[in-house]
Design a protein around this motif. Structure first.
Motif, short mmCIF file in Angstrom:
data_model
loop_
_atom_site.label_atom_id
_atom_site.label_comp_id
_atom_site.label_asym_id
_atom_site.label_seq_id
_atom_site.Cartn_x
_atom_site.Cartn_y
_atom_site.Cartn_z
N GLU A 5 7.85 -1.85 10.47
CA GLU A 5 7.74 -3.30 10.41
C GLU A 5 9.03 -3.95 9.95
O GLU A 5 9.30 -5.11 10.25
N ASN A 6 9.86 -3.20 9.19
CA ASN A 6 11.08 -3.79 8.63
C ASN A 6 12.14 -2.70 8.46
O ASN A 6 12.06 -1.88 7.56
N SER A 7 13.14 -2.72 9.32
CA SER A 7 14.19 -1.70 9.30
C SER A 7 15.14 -1.85 8.12
O SER A 7 15.94 -0.95 7.84
N SER A 8 15.08 -2.98 7.41
CA SER A 8 15.93 -3.18 6.23
C SER A 8 15.48 -2.33 5.05
O SER A 8 16.25 -2.09 4.12
N ILE A 9 14.22 -1.89 5.07
CA ILE A 9 13.69 -1.05 3.98
C ILE A 9 14.24 0.36 4.15
O ILE A 9 14.02 1.00 5.18
N ILE A 10 14.95 0.84 3.13
CA ILE A 10 15.54 2.18 3.22
C ILE A 10 14.92 3.15 2.21
O ILE A 10 15.21 4.36 2.25
N GLY A 11 14.06 2.65 1.34
CA GLY A 11 13.44 3.54 0.37
C GLY A 11 12.45 2.81 -0.52
O GLY A 11 12.12 1.64 -0.29
N TRP A 12 11.97 3.52 -1.53
CA TRP A 12 11.01 2.96 -2.49
C TRP A 12 11.36 3.47 -3.87
O TRP A 12 11.68 4.66 -4.04
N ILE A 13 11.32 2.60 -4.86
CA ILE A 13 11.63 2.98 -6.24
C ILE A 13 10.40 2.79 -7.12
O ILE A 13 9.66 1.81 -6.98
N TYR A 14 10.19 3.76 -8.04
CA TYR A 14 8.98 3.75 -8.85
C TYR A 14 9.28 4.33 -10.23
O TYR A 14 9.96 5.36 -10.35
N CYS A 15 8.78 3.68 -11.26
CA CYS A 15 8.85 4.20 -12.63
C CYS A 15 7.46 4.08 -13.22
O CYS A 15 6.97 2.97 -13.49
N GLU A 16 6.82 5.21 -13.43
CA GLU A 16 5.43 5.24 -13.87
C GLU A 16 5.26 4.52 -15.21
O GLU A 16 6.06 4.69 -16.13
N GLY A 17 4.23 3.69 -15.30
CA GLY A 17 3.94 2.98 -16.52
C GLY A 17 4.74 1.71 -16.71
O GLY A 17 4.69 1.08 -17.77
N THR A 18 5.49 1.30 -15.68
CA THR A 18 6.27 0.06 -15.71
C THR A 18 5.96 -0.74 -14.44
O THR A 18 5.35 -0.21 -13.51
N PRO A 19 6.42 -1.99 -14.36
CA PRO A 19 6.22 -2.77 -13.13
C PRO A 19 7.09 -2.31 -11.96
O PRO A 19 6.93 -2.81 -10.84
N ILE A 20 8.02 -1.38 -12.18
CA ILE A 20 8.93 -0.97 -11.11
C ILE A 20 8.18 -0.12 -10.08
O ILE A 20 7.89 1.06 -10.30
N ASN A 21 7.87 -0.76 -8.95
CA ASN A 21 7.11 -0.14 -7.87
C ASN A 21 7.37 -0.97 -6.62
O ASN A 21 6.52 -1.74 -6.18
N TYR A 22 8.57 -0.80 -6.05
CA TYR A 22 9.05 -1.74 -5.03
C TYR A 22 9.75 -1.05 -3.86
O TYR A 22 10.37 0.00 -4.04
N PRO A 23 9.72 -1.71 -2.71
CA PRO A 23 10.58 -1.27 -1.61
C PRO A 23 12.03 -1.56 -1.96
O PRO A 23 12.32 -2.52 -2.70
N VAL A 24 12.93 -0.74 -1.46
CA VAL A 24 14.37 -0.96 -1.65
C VAL A 24 14.97 -1.26 -0.28
O VAL A 24 14.74 -0.53 0.68
#
Length: 248
Positions: free
Chosen positions: A71-90
Motif C-alpha cells: 500500500e505504501n512503498s515509503s515504508i521500509i521497516g517497523w520499530i518497536y520497544c516493548e512496554g512503551t508507545p514506540i510501535n510504528y512504521p518507519v
C-alpha cells in the motif's frame, strides 16, 4: 485613549486570540488523527507473540510488512520497544525534511512520521543507522526516548526491535544522552574504528549504564528526538544492531 482606538485594539486582540485558539484546536485535531491512524496501522500489521522469559532474545511481535509495503512503498521497516508507545512504521525519503510534517502516506500532519535518515541503507548495512521522530507532548512517537534518562527505565526496556522485509534486528541499547544536531551521533562513520571511538565517548556521557560492552559492537542504530535543554538539543539513544537468525 479615544474610544474608536480602544475598540480597534480590542478587535485586534480578539482576532489574535481567535486565530491562536483556532491553530491550537487544529493542531490538536491533527495529533488526534495521527494517533488514530498509527493505532489502526499497528492493529492491522502487528501480531503479539506469546513468549516466555527464556525466549527474551526472540521478537515479541511479528509485522506484516509485505501488506504495508503493498500500500505504501515509503515504508521500509517497523520499530518497536516493548512496554512503551514506540510501535510504528518507519519511512524514508530522498531527504530529511519530507516526513517531518507528513504521515507515511504523504498527508500533511504536524505529528509527522518516524523516518530513517535518507543517507542510510534501509536494510541496516551502514555502520550507523539513524532514525528520527518527534518528541510529542502526548507521549507518542519518540517522546519516550527521554525516559531513558532514568536507569530504572533502561533496566525495564533494554532492547528495541527493528523489522525489515528481509531481516529482524535486536537493538541492544548502549547509551543515551542529550547532544546537539551537530553531534557525531549523526555521522555516517567510514569504518568501525571511528564508530567504536564514538561509542566509547557516548557511553561516558550516557544517562544510564548499559550491560552491553562497546568492544563487541559491530554496527549502531541512533534514535533521535528533540530535547529542550538548549537550542538544537536532541536526545539520542544508541544501540548495537544484532541480526536475529532466521527472523523476519
Amino acid at each position: 485613549m479615544k474610544k474608536p482606538v480602544r475598540i480597534a485594539l480590542c478587535c485586534i486582540c480578539a482576532a489574535i486570540l481567535a486565530f491562536s485558539a483556532y491553530k491550537i484546536i487544529s493542531i490538536a485535531a491533527e495529533y488526534g488523527k495521527a494517533e488514530s491512524v498509527y493505532e489502526d496501522t499497528a492493529k492491522q500489521a502487528v501480531t503479539v507473540v506469546e513468549t516466555s522469559q527464556s525466549d527474551a532474545s526472540k521478537p515479541p511481535i511479528t509485522v506484516d510488512l509485505a501488506a504495508l509495503q503493498s500500500e505504501n512503498s515509503s515504508i521500509i521497516g517497523w520499530i518497536y520497544c516493548e512496554g512503551t508507545p514506540i510501535n510504528y512504521p518507519v519511512v524514508q525519503s530522498t531527504d530529511n525534511e519530507y516526513f517531518v510534517r507528513r504521515m507515511p502516506d504523504g498527508t500533511k500532519n504536524q505529528a509527522g512520521s518516524i523516518f530513517m535518515d535518507y543517507r542510510c541503507s534501509p536494510t541496516c548495512q551502514d555502520t550507523n543507522t539513524i532514525i528520527y521522530g518527534h518528541n510529542m507532548k502526548n507521549g507518542s512517537m519518540f517522546a519516550s526516548l527521554k525516559s531513558f534518562s532514568s536507569q530504572s527505565f533502561y533496566d525495564a526496556h533494554p532492547v528495541v526491535w527493528f523489522f525489515t522485509p528481509a531481516q529482524t534486528y535486536r537493538v541492544e541499547l548502549v547509551a543515551g544522552y542529550v547532544t546537539s544536531t551537530s553531534s557525531e551521533a549523526f555521522e555516517m562513520f567510514t569504518d568501525r574504528e571511528n564508530m567504536l571511538s564514538f561509542l566509547n565517548s557516548a557511553v561516558s556521557k550516557s544517562s544510564f549504564v548499559s550491560t552491553v560492552a562497546p568492544a563487541g559492537v559491530e554496527q549502531v542504530m541512533t534514535l533521535a528526538t528533540c530535547s529542550y535543554e538548549y537550542d538544537a538539543a536532541r536526545y539520542v539513544l544508541i544501540g548495537s544492531i544484532v541480526p536475529i537468525e532466521g527472523g523476519i
